[in-house]
Design a protein around this motif. Structure first.
Motif, PDB file in Angstrom:
ATOM      1  N   PHE A   1       0.764  -1.218  -0.070  1.00 41.95           N
ATOM      2  CA  PHE A   1       0.051   0.003  -0.121  1.00 41.95           C
ATOM      3  C   PHE A   1       0.878   1.246   0.102  1.00 41.95           C
ATOM      4  O   PHE A   1       0.354   2.452  -0.513  1.00 41.95           O
ATOM      5  CB  PHE A   1      -0.890  -0.127   1.174  1.00 41.95           C
ATOM      6  CG  PHE A   1      -1.925  -1.284   1.164  1.00 41.95           C
ATOM      7  CD1 PHE A   1      -2.810  -1.277   0.295  1.00 41.95           C
ATOM      8  CD2 PHE A   1      -1.824  -2.045   2.186  1.00 41.95           C
ATOM      9  CE1 PHE A   1      -3.808  -2.229   0.035  1.00 41.95           C
ATOM     10  CE2 PHE A   1      -2.556  -3.222   2.022  1.00 41.95           C
ATOM     11  CZ  PHE A   1      -3.693  -3.354   1.006  1.00 41.95           C
ATOM     12  N   PHE A   2       2.183   1.043   0.346  1.00 42.53           N
ATOM     13  CA  PHE A   2       3.094   2.241   0.470  1.00 42.53           C
ATOM     14  C   PHE A   2       3.972   2.328  -0.569  1.00 42.53           C
ATOM     15  O   PHE A   2       4.529   3.604  -1.100  1.00 42.53           O
ATOM     16  CB  PHE A   2       4.152   2.373   1.681  1.00 42.53           C
ATOM     17  CG  PHE A   2       3.152   2.393   2.995  1.00 42.53           C
ATOM     18  CD1 PHE A   2       3.018   3.591   3.393  1.00 42.53           C
ATOM     19  CD2 PHE A   2       2.799   1.251   3.815  1.00 42.53           C
ATOM     20  CE1 PHE A   2       2.348   3.648   4.599  1.00 42.53           C
ATOM     21  CE2 PHE A   2       2.508   1.581   4.894  1.00 42.53           C
ATOM     22  CZ  PHE A   2       1.934   2.797   5.225  1.00 42.53           C
ATOM     23  N   ALA A   3       3.474   1.446  -1.881  1.00 37.66           N
ATOM     24  CA  ALA A   3       4.393   1.498  -3.139  1.00 37.66           C
ATOM     25  C   ALA A   3       4.265   2.689  -3.796  1.00 37.66           C
ATOM     26  O   ALA A   3       5.186   3.376  -4.396  1.00 37.66           O
ATOM     27  CB  ALA A   3       4.217   0.260  -3.967  1.00 37.66           C
TER      28      ALA A   3
ATOM     29  N   THR B   1       7.354   9.632  -4.554  1.00 42.68           N
ATOM     30  CA  THR B   1       8.622  10.395  -3.987  1.00 42.68           C
ATOM     31  C   THR B   1       9.859  10.464  -4.978  1.00 42.68           C
ATOM     32  O   THR B   1      10.539  11.461  -5.154  1.00 42.68           O
ATOM     33  CB  THR B   1       8.987   9.644  -2.645  1.00 42.68           C
ATOM     34  OG1 THR B   1       7.733   9.778  -1.579  1.00 42.68           O
ATOM     35  CG2 THR B   1      10.139  10.725  -1.912  1.00 42.68           C
ATOM     36  N   MET B   2       9.871   9.075  -5.594  1.00 41.82           N
ATOM     37  CA  MET B   2      10.941   9.135  -6.467  1.00 41.82           C
ATOM     38  C   MET B   2      10.819  10.061  -7.550  1.00 41.82           C
ATOM     39  O   MET B   2      11.573  10.606  -8.237  1.00 41.82           O
ATOM     40  CB  MET B   2      11.157   7.661  -6.812  1.00 41.82           C
ATOM     41  CG  MET B   2      11.697   6.747  -5.704  1.00 41.82           C
ATOM     42  SD  MET B   2      11.787   4.861  -6.049  1.00 41.82           S
ATOM     43  CE  MET B   2      12.210   5.033  -7.818  1.00 41.82           C
ATOM     44  N   ALA B   3       9.802  10.141  -8.167  1.00 50.37           N
ATOM     45  CA  ALA B   3       9.261  10.717  -9.336  1.00 50.37           C
ATOM     46  C   ALA B   3       9.253  12.163  -9.146  1.00 50.37           C
ATOM     47  O   ALA B   3       9.650  13.016  -9.899  1.00 50.37           O
ATOM     48  CB  ALA B   3       7.595  10.567  -9.885  1.00 50.37           C
ATOM     49  N   PHE B   4       9.135  12.768  -7.791  1.00 54.44           N
ATOM     50  CA  PHE B   4       9.045  14.125  -7.483  1.00 54.44           C
ATOM     51  C   PHE B   4      10.397  14.722  -6.551  1.00 54.44           C
ATOM     52  O   PHE B   4      10.388  15.637  -6.186  1.00 54.44           O
ATOM     53  CB  PHE B   4       7.932  14.663  -6.751  1.00 54.44           C
ATOM     54  CG  PHE B   4       6.595  14.747  -7.454  1.00 54.44           C
ATOM     55  CD1 PHE B   4       6.414  15.711  -8.363  1.00 54.44           C
ATOM     56  CD2 PHE B   4       5.627  13.548  -7.443  1.00 54.44           C
ATOM     57  CE1 PHE B   4       5.227  15.748  -9.343  1.00 54.44           C
ATOM     58  CE2 PHE B   4       4.673  13.675  -8.285  1.00 54.44           C
ATOM     59  CZ  PHE B   4       4.295  14.585  -9.002  1.00 54.44           C
TER      60      PHE B   4
END
Length: 122
Positions: A63-65, A71-74
């Motif tokens: 559910f946290f994926a 976060t990685m994208a931004f």
């Protein structure tokens, strides 16, 4: 399977309550409150939902994926605001701890005051 249906029904009930009554809480929180009340009053038995709840908790990381991917994208934007975000999170956590501590002290004082008054009555 019944447990998952029950859990999803309470989530849907939370959405319905939020839409109908315009409650200023997230729908999933309302559903959780309704579910907790149903457990407390015996409308739902823990045995009915225990297996489904254990399965969901066991796979909670899934559910946290989306949050991790977001976060990685931004990250380029977040990197520029990292100090501000860290300071904000730290300061807000400190304020919450301070307010909670003061509230508990106040509640404790009132509770002890009521106990003293009750002892004097006896």
């Amino acid at each position: 399977m019944l447990g998952l249906v029950i859990l999803l029904a309470f989530e849907a009930a939370g959405y319905a309550v939020r839409l109908l009554l315009h409650v200023p809480l997230p729908a999933n929180v309302i559903g959780l409150i309704l579910f907790t009340l149903a457990l407390q009053f015996g409308l739902v038995r823990l045995a009915w939902v225990e297996a489904a709840a254990e399965f969901l908790v066991k796979h909670l990381m899934l559910f946290f994926a989306p949050v991790i991917v977001g976060t990685m994208a931004f990250w380029p934007y977040l990197k520029t605001q990292l100090l501000t975000a860290a300071l904000s999170l730290t300061l807000s956590a400190f304020v919450v701890l301070l307010v909670t501590g003061k509230a508990m002290q106040l509640i404790g004082r009132r509770s002890r005051g009521e106990e003293r008054e009750h002892k004097h009555e006896l």
